[in-house]
Design a protein around this motif. Sequence first.
Motif, short mmCIF file in Angstrom:
data_model
loop_
_atom_site.label_atom_id
_atom_site.label_comp_id
_atom_site.label_asym_id
_atom_site.label_seq_id
_atom_site.Cartn_x
_atom_site.Cartn_y
_atom_site.Cartn_z
N TYR A 1 21.40 0.33 -45.97
CA TYR A 1 21.42 0.76 -44.61
C TYR A 1 20.70 -0.31 -43.98
O TYR A 1 19.77 -0.65 -44.23
CB TYR A 1 20.47 2.08 -44.69
CG TYR A 1 21.40 3.28 -45.41
CD1 TYR A 1 22.40 3.86 -44.67
CD2 TYR A 1 21.05 3.68 -46.52
CE1 TYR A 1 23.19 5.02 -45.13
CE2 TYR A 1 21.64 4.75 -47.16
CZ TYR A 1 22.54 5.51 -46.52
OH TYR A 1 23.53 6.21 -47.16
N ASP B 1 29.27 2.90 -41.93
CA ASP B 1 28.51 3.28 -43.14
C ASP B 1 27.55 2.17 -43.56
O ASP B 1 27.18 0.86 -42.92
CB ASP B 1 29.70 3.45 -44.32
CG ASP B 1 28.99 4.49 -45.50
OD1 ASP B 1 27.70 4.62 -45.47
OD2 ASP B 1 29.58 5.04 -46.23
N ARG C 1 34.55 5.14 -39.18
CA ARG C 1 33.18 5.26 -40.23
C ARG C 1 32.38 4.20 -40.30
O ARG C 1 32.84 3.27 -40.87
CB ARG C 1 33.47 6.06 -41.44
CG ARG C 1 32.48 6.36 -42.12
CD ARG C 1 31.86 7.65 -42.08
NE ARG C 1 30.58 7.99 -43.01
CZ ARG C 1 29.84 8.96 -42.78
NH1 ARG C 1 30.12 10.02 -42.01
NH2 ARG C 1 28.84 9.19 -43.81
N GLY D 1 28.71 7.95 -37.99
CA GLY D 1 27.79 7.55 -39.03
C GLY D 1 26.33 8.32 -39.13
O GLY D 1 26.04 8.60 -37.92
#
Length: 415
Positions: free
Chosen positions: A282, A245, A243, A49
């Motif tokens: 994020y 994210d 992954r 990531g």
Amino acid sequence: MDPVRNPYAPGAGQRPPELAGRGRELDVFDIVLERIARGRPERSLMLTGLRGVGKTVLLNTLRSQAIGRLWGTGKIEARPDQSLRRPVAAALHMAVRELAPRHRAPERIDAFLGVLKAFAQRGVSVPAGRRAAGAPRLRDRWQPGIDVPATSGRADSGDIEIDLVELLTDAASVAADVGTGIAVFIDEMQDVGPEDVSALCAACHELSQLGAPLIVVGAGLPHLPAVLSAAKSYSERLYRYQRIDRLDRIAADQALCAPAAREEVEYEPKALDLLYESSGGYPYFVQAYGKATWDHAPRSPITAADVRVAAPEAEAELAVGFFGSRFERATPAEREYMRAMATLSRVDADVGEARDDMDAAVPTAEIARALDRKPASLSPARDALIKKGLIYSGERGTVAFTVPHFGRYLRTQPG
């Protein structure tokens, strides 16, 4: 609002007060540990990531899960141009020391430590480039801190692939003796050198064939699968890739609201709307905006107006600590390259619309055209930026930023 009670923690690798949105990854790893405990075959795990999505935090949490099951563990952070011998030796030394009190045969532990010491010292020497012309090859004074004599004939051939396969196989055997396993955690794994990556893949391949209770858990940038695939063609089947994210809206709200609720503080819905829009989900940004908002809010519930007042401070801190520190590492030529990337990544080629929430991968040929340069002349800047971890190449002929919102940051900076 009392700043002392501020629950948010925007820091590199620092665990947030609420690890939201990572339940699936934790459950998957728990299954991996349980399957190995029952003698079932399992693959090692790779987390990938962008920076700021919480890979290091998750890696540390997975390690805690392994420790909770009485596994031996060790963790290292890979660095460019550094051999894996020393850090892997240190990690395995730590892991075996955790298992040693439960082992019924101390001489078995000593025998492994002798192999481990031989492995570590086999690569300890002064490189030719650092020696005077004609000077003999000298060992440096580093010692692995193992109080048993080094043995010979095992994991000491000097070929890292042969040695690592033998070393990890022996370590797994020690873990099997006590009915548990060993997990080696490697952060920044994309920085492991090609020769060492190849050796690590070969060792994991051997361990999986034997059903041995030792796994490697790596974390790295999005191009880590390509790095592994370039080393061994079978690597795409060798590891379980996950992954990591940005958080969805529900998880981002949980990351903000759960720790606030423990302090008897609430958010208005419009405040959460604005925080998600600002952070993009994020995790690092969620913590940064949450911390600044808390410090500026006069009382509970926290409002959208509080978020607007605090946003410039959060953005200023990110501009210096998260974006600016990385930008300063780049040379003028590299900065020019990234500015061109930032301009091009803002446009969605399919619909021609500007988008500031994320940065698309950019063809290197387009960057060359934008700078009116030949592609070959830009290769040094591109390669240097990749080595510095500022951009990555997920697909041949394209590059993208490793840091979320970095293109947006560059577009706000003077030329």
